[in-house]
Design an enzyme around this catalytic site. Structure first.
Site, short mmCIF file in Angstrom:
data_model
loop_
_atom_site.label_atom_id
_atom_site.label_comp_id
_atom_site.label_asym_id
_atom_site.label_seq_id
_atom_site.Cartn_x
_atom_site.Cartn_y
_atom_site.Cartn_z
N GLY A 93 43.84 36.05 43.65
CA GLY A 93 43.41 36.88 42.55
C GLY A 93 42.07 37.08 42.17
O GLY A 93 41.70 37.75 41.16
N GLN A 94 41.13 36.28 42.95
CA GLN A 94 39.77 36.32 42.55
C GLN A 94 39.21 37.65 42.90
O GLN A 94 39.36 38.35 44.31
CB GLN A 94 39.14 35.42 43.41
CG GLN A 94 37.45 35.41 42.97
CD GLN A 94 36.81 34.16 43.89
OE1 GLN A 94 37.38 33.42 44.55
NE2 GLN A 94 35.57 33.87 43.57
N VAL A 96 35.81 38.71 41.33
CA VAL A 96 34.37 38.63 41.35
C VAL A 96 34.14 37.33 42.46
O VAL A 96 34.62 36.43 41.97
CB VAL A 96 33.82 38.40 40.16
CG1 VAL A 96 32.24 37.99 39.87
CG2 VAL A 96 34.14 39.55 39.21
N HIS A 100 34.08 31.02 39.20
CA HIS A 100 33.95 30.95 37.81
C HIS A 100 35.36 30.30 37.20
O HIS A 100 36.35 30.50 37.76
CB HIS A 100 33.94 32.41 37.12
CG HIS A 100 34.85 33.55 37.74
ND1 HIS A 100 34.56 33.64 38.99
CD2 HIS A 100 36.15 33.76 37.09
CE1 HIS A 100 35.75 34.91 39.11
NE2 HIS A 100 36.67 34.71 38.28
N HIS A 102 38.29 30.33 34.17
CA HIS A 102 38.60 31.05 33.10
C HIS A 102 39.01 30.07 31.90
O HIS A 102 39.96 29.05 32.41
CB HIS A 102 39.84 31.93 33.28
CG HIS A 102 39.67 33.05 34.25
ND1 HIS A 102 39.26 34.33 33.75
CD2 HIS A 102 39.40 33.21 35.58
CE1 HIS A 102 39.31 35.22 34.88
NE2 HIS A 102 39.17 34.50 35.97
P1 5GP Z 1 38.73 37.11 38.52
O1 5GP Z 1 39.77 37.83 38.92
O2 5GP Z 1 37.63 37.14 39.62
O3 5GP Z 1 38.96 35.61 38.47
O4 5GP Z 1 38.34 37.60 37.23
C1 5GP Z 1 36.88 38.02 37.23
C2 5GP Z 1 36.68 38.13 35.48
O5 5GP Z 1 35.57 38.69 35.16
C3 5GP Z 1 37.85 39.25 35.01
O6 5GP Z 1 38.74 38.50 34.11
C4 5GP Z 1 36.88 40.51 34.25
O7 5GP Z 1 37.45 40.91 33.32
C5 5GP Z 1 35.51 39.66 34.02
N1 5GP Z 1 34.44 40.40 34.37
C6 5GP Z 1 34.30 41.64 35.19
N2 5GP Z 1 33.09 42.24 35.13
C7 5GP Z 1 32.55 41.65 34.13
C8 5GP Z 1 31.37 41.80 33.39
O8 5GP Z 1 30.52 42.66 33.98
N3 5GP Z 1 31.03 41.16 32.30
C9 5GP Z 1 31.84 40.22 32.06
N4 5GP Z 1 31.52 39.42 30.63
N5 5GP Z 1 33.08 39.87 32.61
C10 5GP Z 1 33.51 40.64 33.63
#
Ligand code: 5GP
Length: 139
Positions: A93-94, A96, A100, A102
């Site tokens: 589910g990544q 970005v 990181h 959460h």
């Molecule tokens: P992933 O699904 O990659 O684990 O989570 C990426 C997270 O990055 C998501 O919870 C999303 O809301 C957050 N996110 C995406 N774009 C931005 C941004 O431009 N600024 C911030 N602060 N969070 C972001």
């Protein structure tokens, strides 16, 4: 060169974020689409896609930041608990492609579930399969 990730742009100051923690190697800011009030992302400044890609020092600094921030985030929003999670890879589910962590504050009766709900159906594994997997992880 690949496109800088959204998090690299935040680190560079090109995109605004509500930064709550910053050192030479690590930054944390509020998630733009929070799952709960206080939802925070802890991010190594150097861009690496997967946990396995992180140099040891960056990984140590990342987890030290997580350790420091978990009570701060929980207390800041008067939460009852916290879910700490990493979507480590697209199949998990990544979205970005920049490591990181959460930190998601949790509240009694918030309607969410434990991390046991993130995978699909539970596999039915034999003792031999469990032994084999444990051996391979142990190395
Ligand atoms: P992933 O699904 O990659 O684990 O989570 C990426 C997270 O990055 C998501 O919870 C999303 O809301 C957050 N996110 C995406 N774009 C931005 C941004 O431009 N600024 C911030 N602060 N969070 C972001």
């Amino acid at each position: 060169m690949s496109e800088p990730t959204i998090f690299e742009q935040i680190v560079a100051g090109d995109i605004p974020a509500r930064v709550v923690y910053e050192t030479d190697t690590t930054i944390a800011f509020l998630d733009a689409n929070p799952l709960a009030p206080g939802h925070t992302l802890v991010v190594p400044k150097e861009a690496h896609e997967r946990l396995r890609d992180l140099p040891d020092e960056a990984a140590a600094d990342l987890w030290a930041a997580v350790d420091e921030l978990t009570p701060r985030v929980e207390d800041a929003v008067d939460a009852d608990a916290l879910t700490v999670g990493v979507n480590d890879g697209a199949a998990a589910g990544q979205e970005v492609p920049h490591v990181h962590v959460h930190l998601v504050p949790r509240f009694d009766g918030d309607g969410g579930g434990p991390i046991h709900g993130v995978a699909g159906g539970r596999p039915d594994l034999s003792d031999e399969e469990l032994d084999d997997i444990a051996g391979r992880i142990e190395g």
